[in-house]
Motif scaffolding. Structure first.
Motif, PDB file in Angstrom:
ATOM      1  N   HIS A 143       4.984 -14.916   0.088  1.00  0.00           N
ATOM      2  CA  HIS A 143       4.803 -13.664  -0.341  1.00  0.00           C
ATOM      3  C   HIS A 143       5.519 -13.022   0.436  1.00  0.00           C
ATOM      4  O   HIS A 143       5.335 -11.612   0.695  1.00  0.00           O
ATOM      5  CB  HIS A 143       3.796 -14.782   1.385  1.00  0.00           C
ATOM      6  N   ILE A 144       6.390 -13.805   0.952  1.00  0.00           N
ATOM      7  CA  ILE A 144       7.209 -12.263   1.836  1.00  0.00           C
ATOM      8  C   ILE A 144       8.535 -11.830   0.988  1.00  0.00           C
ATOM      9  O   ILE A 144       8.277 -10.765   1.267  1.00  0.00           O
ATOM     10  CB  ILE A 144       8.473 -13.890   2.373  1.00  0.00           C
ATOM     11  N   TYR A 145       8.727 -11.783   0.276  1.00  0.00           N
ATOM     12  CA  TYR A 145       9.576 -11.780  -1.026  1.00  0.00           C
ATOM     13  C   TYR A 145       7.943 -10.128  -1.358  1.00  0.00           C
ATOM     14  O   TYR A 145       8.549  -9.060  -1.686  1.00  0.00           O
ATOM     15  CB  TYR A 145       9.481 -12.218  -2.466  1.00  0.00           C
ATOM     16  N   LEU A 146       7.148 -10.754  -2.047  1.00  0.00           N
ATOM     17  CA  LEU A 146       6.147  -9.398  -2.323  1.00  0.00           C
ATOM     18  C   LEU A 146       5.646  -8.634  -1.514  1.00  0.00           C
ATOM     19  O   LEU A 146       5.592  -7.259  -1.433  1.00  0.00           O
ATOM     20  CB  LEU A 146       4.400 -10.190  -2.820  1.00  0.00           C
ATOM     21  N   THR A 147       5.367  -9.135  -0.349  1.00  0.00           N
ATOM     22  CA  THR A 147       4.886  -8.048   1.083  1.00  0.00           C
ATOM     23  C   THR A 147       6.352  -7.570   1.446  1.00  0.00           C
ATOM     24  O   THR A 147       6.190  -6.366   1.686  1.00  0.00           O
ATOM     25  CB  THR A 147       4.768  -8.598   2.760  1.00  0.00           C
ATOM     26  N   LYS A 148       7.864  -7.906   1.222  1.00  0.00           N
ATOM     27  CA  LYS A 148       8.696  -6.941   1.630  1.00  0.00           C
ATOM     28  C   LYS A 148       8.686  -6.065   0.457  1.00  0.00           C
ATOM     29  O   LYS A 148       9.896  -4.686   0.908  1.00  0.00           O
ATOM     30  CB  LYS A 148      10.332  -7.680   1.751  1.00  0.00           C
ATOM     31  N   LEU A 149       8.670  -6.025  -1.176  1.00  0.00           N
ATOM     32  CA  LEU A 149       8.522  -5.385  -1.565  1.00  0.00           C
ATOM     33  C   LEU A 149       7.427  -4.292  -1.909  1.00  0.00           C
ATOM     34  O   LEU A 149       7.843  -2.835  -2.002  1.00  0.00           O
ATOM     35  CB  LEU A 149       8.294  -6.137  -2.974  1.00  0.00           C
ATOM     36  N   VAL A 150       6.211  -4.529  -1.416  1.00  0.00           N
ATOM     37  CA  VAL A 150       5.463  -3.042  -0.814  1.00  0.00           C
ATOM     38  C   VAL A 150       5.863  -2.758   0.535  1.00  0.00           C
ATOM     39  O   VAL A 150       5.187  -1.614   0.107  1.00  0.00           O
ATOM     40  CB  VAL A 150       4.350  -4.233  -0.243  1.00  0.00           C
ATOM     41  N   GLU A 151       6.137  -3.031   1.181  1.00  0.00           N
ATOM     42  CA  GLU A 151       7.197  -2.124   1.994  1.00  0.00           C
ATOM     43  C   GLU A 151       8.211  -1.596   1.531  1.00  0.00           C
ATOM     44  O   GLU A 151       7.782   0.238   2.116  1.00  0.00           O
ATOM     45  CB  GLU A 151       7.466  -3.696   3.109  1.00  0.00           C
ATOM     46  N   GLY A 152       9.136  -1.718   0.643  1.00  0.00           N
ATOM     47  CA  GLY A 152       9.986  -0.711  -0.513  1.00  0.00           C
ATOM     48  C   GLY A 152       8.478   0.256  -0.646  1.00  0.00           C
ATOM     49  O   GLY A 152       8.825   1.571  -0.601  1.00  0.00           O
ATOM     50  N   ALA A 153       7.839   0.045  -1.368  1.00  0.00           N
ATOM     51  CA  ALA A 153       7.246   0.495  -2.372  1.00  0.00           C
ATOM     52  C   ALA A 153       6.293   1.832  -0.831  1.00  0.00           C
ATOM     53  O   ALA A 153       6.544   2.769  -1.201  1.00  0.00           O
ATOM     54  CB  ALA A 153       5.586   0.251  -2.793  1.00  0.00           C
ATOM     55  N   VAL A 154       6.627   1.440   0.378  1.00  0.00           N
ATOM     56  CA  VAL A 154       5.390   2.204   1.515  1.00  0.00           C
ATOM     57  C   VAL A 154       6.530   3.354   1.856  1.00  0.00           C
ATOM     58  O   VAL A 154       6.013   5.014   1.230  1.00  0.00           O
ATOM     59  CB  VAL A 154       5.468   1.668   2.169  1.00  0.00           C
ATOM     60  N   ALA A 155       7.986   2.665   1.390  1.00  0.00           N
ATOM     61  CA  ALA A 155       9.165   3.408   2.531  1.00  0.00           C
ATOM     62  C   ALA A 155       8.849   4.721   0.922  1.00  0.00           C
ATOM     63  O   ALA A 155      10.156   5.924   1.490  1.00  0.00           O
ATOM     64  CB  ALA A 155      10.071   2.854   2.747  1.00  0.00           C
ATOM     65  N   ASP A 156       9.197   4.150  -0.029  1.00  0.00           N
ATOM     66  CA  ASP A 156       9.641   5.061  -1.297  1.00  0.00           C
ATOM     67  C   ASP A 156       8.521   5.855  -1.636  1.00  0.00           C
ATOM     68  O   ASP A 156       8.737   7.346  -2.488  1.00  0.00           O
ATOM     69  CB  ASP A 156      10.296   4.399  -2.463  1.00  0.00           C
ATOM     70  N   ALA A 157       7.498   6.190  -1.379  1.00  0.00           N
ATOM     71  CA  ALA A 157       6.467   6.757  -1.446  1.00  0.00           C
ATOM     72  C   ALA A 157       5.183   7.402  -0.259  1.00  0.00           C
ATOM     73  O   ALA A 157       4.283   7.093  -0.652  1.00  0.00           O
ATOM     74  CB  ALA A 157       5.157   6.335  -3.023  1.00  0.00           C
ATOM     75  N   PRO A 158       6.096   8.065   0.681  1.00  0.00           N
ATOM     76  CA  PRO A 158       5.434   8.216   1.923  1.00  0.00           C
ATOM     77  C   PRO A 158       3.968   8.634   1.847  1.00  0.00           C
ATOM     78  O   PRO A 158       2.783   8.837   2.374  1.00  0.00           O
ATOM     79  CB  PRO A 158       6.622   8.633   2.624  1.00  0.00           C
ATOM     80  N   ASP A 159       4.027   9.477   1.275  1.00  0.00           N
ATOM     81  CA  ASP A 159       2.368  10.448   0.970  1.00  0.00           C
ATOM     82  C   ASP A 159       1.861  10.157  -0.174  1.00  0.00           C
ATOM     83  O   ASP A 159       0.630  10.323   0.340  1.00  0.00           O
ATOM     84  CB  ASP A 159       3.213  11.580   0.240  1.00  0.00           C
ATOM     85  N   VAL A 160       1.253   9.340  -0.853  1.00  0.00           N
ATOM     86  CA  VAL A 160       0.815   8.179  -1.298  1.00  0.00           C
ATOM     87  C   VAL A 160       0.013   7.052  -0.674  1.00  0.00           C
ATOM     88  O   VAL A 160       0.721   6.039  -0.043  1.00  0.00           O
ATOM     89  CB  VAL A 160       1.353   7.059  -2.757  1.00  0.00           C
ATOM     90  N   PRO A 161      -1.654   6.839  -0.308  1.00  0.00           N
ATOM     91  CA  PRO A 161      -2.153   5.991  -0.021  1.00  0.00           C
ATOM     92  C   PRO A 161      -1.731   4.275  -0.833  1.00  0.00           C
ATOM     93  O   PRO A 161      -2.500   4.222  -1.715  1.00  0.00           O
ATOM     94  CB  PRO A 161      -3.435   6.913   0.355  1.00  0.00           C
ATOM     95  N   ILE A 162      -1.553   3.619  -0.055  1.00  0.00           N
ATOM     96  CA  ILE A 162      -1.484   2.668  -0.674  1.00  0.00           C
ATOM     97  C   ILE A 162      -1.567   1.716   0.194  1.00  0.00           C
ATOM     98  O   ILE A 162      -1.412   1.324   1.395  1.00  0.00           O
ATOM     99  CB  ILE A 162      -0.116   1.944  -0.806  1.00  0.00           C
ATOM    100  N   ALA A 163      -3.251   0.409  -0.033  1.00  0.00           N
ATOM    101  CA  ALA A 163      -3.419  -0.484   0.184  1.00  0.00           C
ATOM    102  C   ALA A 163      -2.516  -2.077  -0.460  1.00  0.00           C
ATOM    103  O   ALA A 163      -2.933  -1.983  -1.435  1.00  0.00           O
ATOM    104  CB  ALA A 163      -4.900  -0.780   0.592  1.00  0.00           C
ATOM    105  N   LEU A 164      -2.683  -3.116   0.006  1.00  0.00           N
ATOM    106  CA  LEU A 164      -2.115  -4.004  -0.268  1.00  0.00           C
ATOM    107  C   LEU A 164      -3.319  -5.254  -0.082  1.00  0.00           C
ATOM    108  O   LEU A 164      -4.006  -5.663   1.252  1.00  0.00           O
ATOM    109  CB  LEU A 164      -0.931  -4.800   1.226  1.00  0.00           C
ATOM    110  N   HIS A 165      -3.727  -5.504  -1.453  1.00  0.00           N
ATOM    111  CA  HIS A 165      -5.289  -6.216  -1.446  1.00  0.00           C
ATOM    112  C   HIS A 165      -4.693  -8.021  -1.298  1.00  0.00           C
ATOM    113  O   HIS A 165      -4.331  -8.393  -3.050  1.00  0.00           O
ATOM    114  CB  HIS A 165      -5.910  -5.852  -1.697  1.00  0.00           C
ATOM    115  N   LEU A 166      -5.754  -9.152  -1.351  1.00  0.00           N
ATOM    116  CA  LEU A 166      -5.440 -10.652  -1.638  1.00  0.00           C
ATOM    117  C   LEU A 166      -6.431 -10.352  -2.943  1.00  0.00           C
ATOM    118  O   LEU A 166      -8.174 -10.068  -2.556  1.00  0.00           O
ATOM    119  CB  LEU A 166      -5.707 -11.299  -0.895  1.00  0.00           C
ATOM    120  N   ASP A 167      -6.527 -11.027  -4.070  1.00  0.00           N
ATOM    121  CA  ASP A 167      -7.349 -10.840  -5.251  1.00  0.00           C
ATOM    122  C   ASP A 167      -7.707 -11.722  -5.552  1.00  0.00           C
ATOM    123  O   ASP A 167      -6.873 -13.127  -5.035  1.00  0.00           O
ATOM    124  CB  ASP A 167      -6.521 -10.632  -6.483  1.00  0.00           C
ATOM    125  N   HIS A 168      -8.398 -12.635  -5.658  1.00  0.00           N
ATOM    126  CA  HIS A 168      -9.590 -14.174  -5.560  1.00  0.00           C
ATOM    127  C   HIS A 168      -8.707 -14.553  -4.423  1.00  0.00           C
ATOM    128  O   HIS A 168      -8.340 -16.006  -5.369  1.00  0.00           O
ATOM    129  CB  HIS A 168      -9.333 -14.142  -7.317  1.00  0.00           C
TER     130      HIS A 168
END
Length: 310
Positions: free
Chosen positions: A59-84
């Protein structure tokens, strides 16, 4: 901008008659490829994590990578979703851990048991500002820990869908109309039950619907996998034109996982086969990332019709 929920995404998608892509992520290169495509296409995007991906990468690695994605693309609306998500405890952990959306999949239970579990998850998630997707009907196929034989699949009943949404208070509903998980979605001519989709959409007017198992299983990647030592004979997915049609009929979220796996695997196989002396992971993982970026951009532009929707 920070991570967002899917609420505004789905409102715009429903009104614009298109679907937002929800792409499963397992590592850094997959996330980077998806985000680069979203930035190029100026498209909203949902990054989704399965229970299997969460166990694999933590969990921690994935959420931190997504935090990086948010910082890298600040204009893109990004949702983080649990699948199944298959339990209240897993959904709770993801909500508490920063996910803005969770799916509780109680489709293996009776109708009443599914409602009770979904109600519990929705109450907790909503109190924390997260949104909830649930599933009614059962898709065939295999995806991570989800394994349903064809004979056990069942299409969504339109009347039950209305009752389910009203009683659970969920924010979106995954329906079964003929898609399936994995690379082998159809044995013959691809068919989706658009009459059933139309009925559900009419009864749940304005309510966002979701299609799981919606990879197109792009022939180029299947052929490349097989050319370079893979064994994926007869793989077949959902044609793009069917997914475009679904997006005009109330489907606001389309899930893609198999195509990501095929794109990355095909590119890695090709890179290693053509460069047998290569042993730097950056060379073959970088090729996989590039393939994902190109493929996701194509889907946003031609399959989902969500390019330039920011």
């Amino acid at each position: 901008m920070p991570l967002v929920t899917t609420t505004e995404m789905f409102t715009k998608a429903y009104e614009g008659k298109y679907a937002v892509g929800a792409f499963n992520v397992n590592n850094m290169e997959i996330i980077q490829g998806i985000i680069e495509a979203a930035r190029e296409e100026q498209a909203p995007v949902i990054l989704q994590v399965s229970a299997g991906a969460r166990n694999y990468a933590k969990h921690i690695y994935l959420t931190k990578l997504v935090e990086g994605a948010v910082a890298d693309a600040p204009d893109v609306p990004i949702a983080l979703h649990l699948d199944h998500g298959d339990s209240f405890e897993l959904c709770k952990a993801c909500v508490d851990g920063g996910f803005t959306s969770v799916m509780i999949d109680g489709s293996q239970y009776t109708f009443e048991e599914n409602i009770a579990l979904t109600q519990k998850v929705a109450a907790y998630a909503h109190a924390k500002g997260a949104v909830v997707e649930a599933e009614l009907g059962t898709l065939a196929g295999i995806e991570d820990d989800v394994n349903v034989a064809a004979e056990n699949a069942s299409f969504t009943d339109p009347a039950q869908a209305v009752e389910f949404v009203e009683r659970t208070g969920i924010d979106s509903l995954a329906i079964a109309i003929g898609t399936s998980h994995g690379a082998y979605k159809f044995k013959g001519t691809p068919q989706l039950d658009f009459q059933r989709l139309e009925k559900i959409s009419q009864l749940l007017s304005g309510f966002p619907l979701v299609l799981h198992g919606a990879s197109t299983v792009i022939p180029e990647f299947v052929e490349k996998c097989n050319l370079y030592g893979g064994k994926i004979p007869g793989a077949q997915g959902v044609p793009e034109e069917m997914l475009l049609k679904a997006g005009k009929m109330g489907v606001c979220k389309i899930n893609v996982d198999t195509d990501l796996r095929l794109a990355m695997t095909a590119s890695i196989r090709e890179t290693l086969a053509e460069n047998p002396a290569a042993f730097d992971p950056r060379s073959y993982l970088g090729a996989g990332r590039d393939a994902i970026r190109t493929m996701v951009a194509h889907k946003m532009r031609n399959m989902l019709n969500c390019s330039h929707r920011i």
